[in-house]
Write a protein that holds these residues in place. Sequence first.
Motif, PDB file in Angstrom:
ATOM      1  N   ASP A 178      29.415  51.450  31.519  1.00  0.00           N
ATOM      2  CA  ASP A 178      29.957  51.856  32.813  1.00  0.00           C
ATOM      3  C   ASP A 178      31.333  51.261  33.063  1.00  0.00           C
ATOM      4  O   ASP A 178      32.078  51.775  33.899  1.00  0.00           O
ATOM      5  CB  ASP A 178      29.019  51.433  33.945  1.00  0.00           C
ATOM      6  CG  ASP A 178      27.901  52.432  34.170  1.00  0.00           C
ATOM      7  OD1 ASP A 178      28.183  53.646  34.167  1.00  0.00           O
ATOM      8  OD2 ASP A 178      26.747  52.010  34.328  1.00  0.00           O
ATOM      9  N   VAL A 179      31.638  50.162  32.373  1.00  0.00           N
ATOM     10  CA  VAL A 179      32.908  49.471  32.569  1.00  0.00           C
ATOM     11  C   VAL A 179      33.490  49.097  31.209  1.00  0.00           C
ATOM     12  O   VAL A 179      32.756  48.686  30.299  1.00  0.00           O
ATOM     13  CB  VAL A 179      32.734  48.184  33.410  1.00  0.00           C
ATOM     14  CG1 VAL A 179      34.072  47.489  33.623  1.00  0.00           C
ATOM     15  CG2 VAL A 179      32.078  48.493  34.748  1.00  0.00           C
ATOM     16  N   GLU A 238      36.266  52.498  34.570  1.00  0.00           N
ATOM     17  CA  GLU A 238      34.870  52.572  34.992  1.00  0.00           C
ATOM     18  C   GLU A 238      34.450  54.025  35.079  1.00  0.00           C
ATOM     19  O   GLU A 238      35.286  54.925  35.213  1.00  0.00           O
ATOM     20  CB  GLU A 238      34.677  51.948  36.383  1.00  0.00           C
ATOM     21  CG  GLU A 238      35.040  50.498  36.510  1.00  0.00           C
ATOM     22  CD  GLU A 238      34.738  49.958  37.902  1.00  0.00           C
ATOM     23  OE1 GLU A 238      33.622  50.217  38.420  1.00  0.00           O
ATOM     24  OE2 GLU A 238      35.619  49.280  38.473  1.00  0.00           O
ATOM     25  N   HIS A 292      30.143  54.467  39.043  1.00  0.00           N
ATOM     26  CA  HIS A 292      30.112  53.018  39.166  1.00  0.00           C
ATOM     27  C   HIS A 292      31.179  52.534  40.137  1.00  0.00           C
ATOM     28  O   HIS A 292      30.922  51.668  40.986  1.00  0.00           O
ATOM     29  CB  HIS A 292      30.322  52.385  37.785  1.00  0.00           C
ATOM     30  CG  HIS A 292      30.054  50.914  37.728  1.00  0.00           C
ATOM     31  ND1 HIS A 292      31.030  49.967  37.948  1.00  0.00           N
ATOM     32  CD2 HIS A 292      28.905  50.237  37.477  1.00  0.00           C
ATOM     33  CE1 HIS A 292      30.500  48.766  37.825  1.00  0.00           C
ATOM     34  NE2 HIS A 292      29.212  48.892  37.537  1.00  0.00           N
TER      35      HIS A 292
END
Length: 437
Positions: free
Chosen positions: A194-195, A264, A268
């Motif tokens: 997600d990051v 991201e 998110h």
Amino acid sequence: MSASNTARDAVVTGMGFCLPGRLEPVCTAAEVWDIAANGVSCITPDEVCYGAVNLTAAMFDQRLSDIPSFFSRHYTAAHRFSLVSLVEACADAELDFRAGDLREAALLVGRGGVDANVDSYLSVLRADAGKTTALEAMELFVAAQQSVTPSDVALVQSALTRSKGPIYTVSCGCASSAVQIGNAQRMIRSGEVDVAAVTGVDVFDMGLIENIQRLLRGAQQAYENVRSDGMPEFVPSFDELMRPYDRRAKCINHGEGSATVILESREHAERRGVRVHGQVLATAMGRDGLANPLACDDSGTELVAAVRKCLGERWRIDQVPYVHGGSDGNPVVTAFETNAITELYGSGSSVLMTSQEACFGHNGAPAGCLGVALTLLMMEHGEVCPTTNCEQPADGLSFDPVPGIRTRPLDFDYALTFNYQLGGVKNVILLGSPEAV
């Protein structure tokens, strides 16, 4: 979230830097914008013009005083620059790495040069085992393990963040961090992470550059007499300020430093409620396919192919009124960019293409992250930064390089960024404003 945007879009929420400044290192987006928007050059004129960061121990400790000294005293400049830019990017993205916000993130690093690794490597190679104490041997071992491989920066960043996510380094010269931006976008789109924190960092040895300058000065005339087909036409010098897209361009100035971009998933970022700078929509990469490992095809054919591959069927070139160019003052780069823009946009186009390489110096691996950050800042401000040190645009340009020291107003939602590696590699990134679809 609009119907046209998706949860797995790769959006940029943070940017941080450790770059040459006028008096102190440039570390924040606001500081980078102030330099680039006013066409300021932070390169120091000398026998060799160079962009030095001048990061002091106190400046580093102000941000990262809690790192165990047993490791930090062996950090190279590349380690320190990369950690500062990562910390600044996390602050911009409102991520607390000490609280574990990057524990599952991907840490992707781009490295082009090896200059920062040489001293540690030679220290171990030249050490006399018979005269080295146990403590000295351990110190040499730690320094070597942290510093002698291209994965040096990824090691210390992963320790700082206690990361358990994907961590790896890409090394393809000045396209390194641009390639990692593309990798981050694909990892986010696929749901792997997600990051992702992408860092490009390089350091150049001044002694090496100075000796290259002396060698080239002695060889220049002889080279002109013996040059044949297949040999490079442009032999650079480093003793005058670089001038991308200027008729007087003949020099390249190197500059050290680091740039970090946080990406991201849109889902998110929206869940955290943070500001979004923009989004990475697509990337593409190609190579000229020449036998000469140092040459580029100045026709621009492969750059055009990479752009069209990047745009695909979803976007049109006429949606892109701005391109962040990759010129370092090399006339060969200007030639293939000019030819590519003509092919893409047609003759007499009004497209703007600028380069801010002369702000901080040609810094290798950071160029991709820095180009993405600068372009998104231009979108946010609705202004295109001038090409620093371009005062007299070269004849035959197929684009407007925005000469001078003032920004040009432009309301745009899409832009392309270009990065190149020695040997004909062309990397292209399509960026969009936060709402672009």
